[in-house]
Design a protein around this motif. Sequence first.
Motif, short mmCIF file in Angstrom:
data_model
loop_
_atom_site.label_atom_id
_atom_site.label_comp_id
_atom_site.label_asym_id
_atom_site.label_seq_id
_atom_site.Cartn_x
_atom_site.Cartn_y
_atom_site.Cartn_z
N TYR A 5 -40.51 -13.35 -47.81
CA TYR A 5 -39.37 -13.61 -46.93
C TYR A 5 -39.02 -15.09 -46.86
CZ TYR A 5 -43.60 -13.65 -43.98
OH TYR A 5 -44.86 -13.84 -43.49
N ASP B 74 -28.54 -9.24 -42.54
CA ASP B 74 -28.67 -8.64 -43.87
C ASP B 74 -27.75 -9.39 -44.82
OD1 ASP B 74 -28.81 -7.16 -46.14
OD2 ASP B 74 -28.01 -5.31 -45.27
N TRP B 75 -28.30 -10.34 -45.56
CA TRP B 75 -27.49 -11.20 -46.43
C TRP B 75 -27.11 -10.53 -47.75
CZ3 TRP B 75 -24.85 -15.66 -45.89
CH2 TRP B 75 -24.96 -16.30 -44.66
N THR B 76 -27.49 -9.27 -47.92
CA THR B 76 -26.94 -8.51 -49.05
C THR B 76 -25.57 -7.94 -48.71
OG1 THR B 76 -27.94 -6.39 -48.41
CG2 THR B 76 -29.29 -7.88 -49.74
N ASN B 77 -25.18 -8.04 -47.44
CA ASN B 77 -23.91 -7.50 -46.96
C ASN B 77 -22.81 -8.56 -47.13
OD1 ASN B 77 -21.73 -6.52 -45.48
ND2 ASN B 77 -23.03 -5.70 -43.85
N THR C 162 -31.15 -6.73 -41.16
CA THR C 162 -31.98 -6.01 -42.12
C THR C 162 -32.76 -4.94 -41.37
OG1 THR C 162 -32.21 -8.03 -43.40
CG2 THR C 162 -33.77 -6.27 -43.85
N TYR D 188 -35.74 -2.67 -37.08
CA TYR D 188 -35.04 -3.87 -37.52
C TYR D 188 -36.03 -5.02 -37.67
CZ TYR D 188 -34.99 -5.62 -32.66
OH TYR D 188 -35.34 -6.05 -31.41
N ALA E 111 -28.65 -1.08 -40.68
CA ALA E 111 -28.95 -1.32 -42.09
C ALA E 111 -27.74 -1.84 -42.85
CB ALA E 111 -29.45 -0.04 -42.74
N THR E 112 -26.53 -1.56 -42.37
CA THR E 112 -25.35 -1.96 -43.13
C THR E 112 -24.48 -2.98 -42.41
OG1 THR E 112 -24.11 -0.11 -42.17
CG2 THR E 112 -25.21 0.28 -44.28
N ASP F 95 -32.85 -10.31 -37.85
CA ASP F 95 -32.43 -10.98 -39.07
C ASP F 95 -31.12 -10.39 -39.58
OD1 ASP F 95 -35.01 -12.12 -38.85
OD2 ASP F 95 -35.13 -12.32 -41.04
#
Length: 558
Positions: free
Chosen positions: A253, A193-196, A146, A181, A141-142, A191
Motif C-alpha cells: 500500500y 479508490d484511485w482506480t476510479n 477502496t 472499507y 467499491a465503485t 481510502d
Amino acid sequence: MTSPALDTARALPTAPGSEWWRSAVIYQIYPRSFADANGDGVGDLPGITAHLRDLQTLGVDAVWLSPFMTSPQKDAGYDVADYCDVDPLFGTLEDFDRMLERAHECGIRVIVDLVPNHSSDQHVWFQAALAADPGSPSGPATCSATAAASTASLPNNWESVFGGPAWTRVTAPDGTPGQWYLHLFDASQPDFDWTNPEVRAEFRRILRFWLDRGVDGFRVDVAHGLIKADGLPDYTPAVDGGSMGGDETDVPYWGQEGVHDVYRDWHKVLAEYDGDRALCAEAWLPTIAQTALWVRPDEMNQAFNFGYLMSEWNAGALRRVIADSIREYGAVGAPSTWVLSNHDVIRHASRLALTADSPQGEGIGPNSPGKPDPVIGLRRARAATTLMLALPGSAYLFQGEELGLPEVIDIPDEARQDPTWFRTGHQRYGRDGCRVPIPWRSDAPAYGFNTTGTSWLPQPAEWARLARDAQSQDPASTLSLYRQLLAERRTRGLGVGSLTWTDSERTDVVAFRNGNVAVVANIGAEPIPVPAGRVILSSGPLADGMLPVDTSVWVETD
C-alpha cells in the motif's frame, strides 16, 4: 495588492532550473496551534494573517498550511469532508482570501495541504456509499473508497498506521453486515479508490479551485499511498519499522508504481498556471533513490527528505545522507528538500538528544525510555539547523523551531487527542507533543496564542521564557540565530549554491564549502579549531578560536 517583486515573479516565465521552490525556505504553519484570533482555544486563519509580518521579519520565502478545510477533526483536519471550503473552526473562504492576499503583500508564497489518499467518512461520496444498496453503482467499491466484497472475515491482514485493523465493515441500510472499507489511518478516514476515473477528475477540480484562488502550490499528504497492489495481498510490517513505510520495502500500500501517473496528471494541471506552482511530496520510502522518483521532471517538484530528518546526530551518517541526497535528487534535475521537524515527528530540539529508539509516529511521554536532556537537545538543534540552512536546495521549518521549542512530554493522559493514543490502547503517545500551541508573549494568557488563555492542548510553564517577545531582542536567542541564518543564506545565495566537501582527517565533523562559505559542524567529543577566515555566525559561543562540541559555524573564506 501583492508585493511588486512577487507579482513580477508570478507573472513572468521562469528559466528552467531557477524556479523559486528550488531554493526556498518554507515555514510550516499548523493552523490550530499557530495563533487564535477568536479566543476559542484553536488557531485560525485570521490568527495567521495577524502574524504574517513576524514571518516576513523572520525571513522565510513561503508558508505551508496544514489542513484547514471542512472536517470533523477526528485527525486534526487530515480527515477532509469538503476539499473546497474552509472549516468554520478556522474561519471562512473570505478569511483565507484575506490571508493569501496579505501573505503575497509580505512577499510570502502560500502552499496548502492536500489529502488525496483518504477523506473523512463525512464526505458526501462516502455517505452516499453507506446509504446505497449493496452492489449498487453508488456502493463503496465503485464510488469513493477502496472496499472488498462482503465476506465474513477481514479482507486481508493490513494494519492501520494508527493501530488496529485497516478494515471496517459497514452496516447496510437494511441492517445486515455490508462491505468492508479500507482505512490506512483512522476508521473515520476511508481510502479513496484511485482506480476510479471519477476520483481523478474530482482532484483535478480541487487543484484548480485553489489554484484559481492564487495559491502557490500543494504539499501532498501520504503522496506514496493512493494506489494499492493488485489483489490486496497480506503484509506484516516489521515490529520495529516506522508506521509510514520509510524503512521497509515492497509494502503493498506504499510506493506503488501506478501512483506516479497521478502526479504526472497533476503536473500538467499546475503547468496551466503562471508563477511556477509547486508540488511537494510527503513520501516515506526506504531510500533516497526511491524518493527521488517522485521528483522527476514531469512529476512533483519537491519531496521531503525524510532520510535526512531521521538521521542520527552522527557525522558519518550525516555526510552519507547529504551526499546521497545531492547525488540522487540531482540525477533527476531536482533540488534536495531539507527538513528537521514537522507536525508528525518529535521536535528536533528533543529528538537529537534521545537515548532510546523512538519509531516515527510513536512519540514520547512521561513513561518513555531515554527521555532527552533539554540543554543538549537545544544545543544540537541549533547546530543541526545551522548546518541544514547552509546546504544547497530548499529547506522547511516547522512553526516554533525558531524559538527552540522542545517536544512537550508531560501532557496529561486526559488531554491527549492524537488518534494513535486511542487506537493503540494508550501504548503509543503519538504526535500531540509537537503540536502544542506556540508562545508569542511571555506574560499574556496562553502566552499570546490568544487573549482568553484557552488552548486545545495544554502549554507548559517553560513556554514563558521561550516566547517570541522574550527572545526578540536577545542576540543570543534561538530566534535571533534563525533570523541571522536566513538573512545570510539569502544574501549569499546558499540555496542556489553547490557543495564541495572539505578534506578532513577527523571522522567526527561535517565540513564543506558552499561558495565562499566554509561550514563546519562539530559532532565529536572535544573542541576543534575554527577554520581560518571571518566568522559569519555560529550556533553557539566560540572559545579562543575553538569550535565547541555540538556547535556549527559559518566562516567566510577567500
